[in-house]
Design an enzyme around this catalytic site. Structure first.
Site, PDB file in Angstrom:
ATOM      1  N   ASP A 276     -34.192 -44.525   6.692  1.00  0.00           N
ATOM      2  CA  ASP A 276     -34.815 -44.403   7.957  1.00  0.00           C
ATOM      3  C   ASP A 276     -33.685 -43.645   8.900  1.00  0.00           C
ATOM      4  O   ASP A 276     -32.974 -44.313   9.238  1.00  0.00           O
ATOM      5  CB  ASP A 276     -35.138 -45.946   8.665  1.00  0.00           C
TER       6      ASP A 276
ATOM      7  N   TYR B 264     -29.360 -46.161   7.749  1.00  0.00           N
ATOM      8  CA  TYR B 264     -30.277 -46.677   8.642  1.00  0.00           C
ATOM      9  C   TYR B 264     -29.780 -46.025  10.103  1.00  0.00           C
ATOM     10  O   TYR B 264     -28.749 -46.517  10.634  1.00  0.00           O
ATOM     11  CB  TYR B 264     -30.566 -48.324   8.991  1.00  0.00           C
TER      12      TYR B 264
ATOM     13  N   HIS C 162     -43.095 -49.286   9.362  1.00  0.00           N
ATOM     14  CA  HIS C 162     -42.881 -48.204   8.332  1.00  0.00           C
ATOM     15  C   HIS C 162     -43.541 -48.522   7.187  1.00  0.00           C
ATOM     16  O   HIS C 162     -43.720 -49.707   6.766  1.00  0.00           O
ATOM     17  CB  HIS C 162     -41.331 -48.147   8.119  1.00  0.00           C
TER      18      HIS C 162
END
Length: 269
Positions: free
Chosen positions: A151, A105, A260
């Site tokens: 991500d 992330y 998302h």
């Protein structure tokens, strides 16, 4: 082996969506980002009841956090602190067949694309520089079989955003971010699976802002969620063709959705 990645934006708030996705898509492993809870708060019980008995978590109170959920045992679980910060942005594990899976992330970077006045953007750039250098060693150490997902908070290509021209000075699509992502791809010899299977000019998005009243009508998206594979897994990642890769945008229509959506890849191992 079907691998999924999803920035869930609070796993406790959206555990029903996670369970629904697992039931519908049945991935072998699911990587979550932005779980927003401490390790002991992670909702492991319903996931184990759904058949995902093997769980690795790196969480913190209220922010960030990553997790790997799998049907089969996870070996050699580890986390790495990037930029000297213990902010739970990475977790790795070895899957059956010796596949080394890294779940990331990357910092979002705030709103102002100037590291001199925005510490969050400076952190993001430093993180990506370290990721590029780490990728060199990762390519050497785990050159057999490695997958990087998560991500990454960068939409690198012109058609990974709804308007290349209008977003050039918007964090996630600035030239400096794109340059750093490309450096990481090159140094790690990673394959950006999405764009190998679905080349431009086709638009690809995995994120849509909550600000849009009708996200699908406005369709102002960005491709922030990625799946990369190391050279020995390139054939396994691409041999299934476009059908092996999916962006599950219908999940954006679910009740209380994340901004998302999940992304999946079936490796032909």
């Amino acid at each position: 082996m079907k691998i999924a990645t999803w920035n869930i934006n609070s796993v406790r708030l959206r555990i029903d969506s996670v369970l629904r996705f697992l039931k519908e898509e049945a991935p072998d492993v699911l990587c979550l980002q932005e779980i927003k809870c401490r390790d002991e708060q992670f909702p492991a019980r319903p996931l184990r009841s759904a058949g995902y008995e093997h769980i690795a978590v790196s969480g913190q109170a209220g922010y960030h956090g990553v997790a790997i959920i799998a049907r089969a045992p996870l070996k050699d679980v580890e986390t790495r602190k990037f930029c000297g910060k213990d902010d739970c942005r990475h977790i790795a594990a070895t899957l059956p067949g010796g596949v080394r899976l890294h779940n990331f992330y990357v910092p979002s970077g705030g709103d102002e694309p100037d590291p001199a006045v925005n510490d969050k953007f400076a952190h993001k750039l430093d993180f990506m520089k370290e990721l590029a250098e780490w990728s060199v060693g990762e390519a050497q150490t785990h050159s057999k079989k490695a997958v990087l997902v998560g991500d990454l908070n960068i939409a690198p290509r012109e058609h990974d955003v709804w308007s290349h021209r209008q977003l050039l000075n918007v964090v996630s699509h600035t030239p400096v971010e794109v340059e750093l992502m490309n450096a990481a791809l090159e140094k790690g010899k990673w394959t950006d699976v999405a764009r190998e299977l679905i080349p431009e000019p086709e638009k690809l998005y995995t994120w849509w802002s909550y600000r849009a009243r009708d996200w699908r009508a406005s369709n102002r998206g960005r491709r922030l969620d990625h799946i990369w594979t190391s050279p020995p897994l390139r054939k396994a990642a691409l041999s299934g063709g476009r059908a092996a890769f999916a962006i599950h945008d219908h999940c954006r229509d679910w009740e209380r959705p994340s901004d998302h959506v999940p992304v999946t890849l079936t490796l032909d191992l």
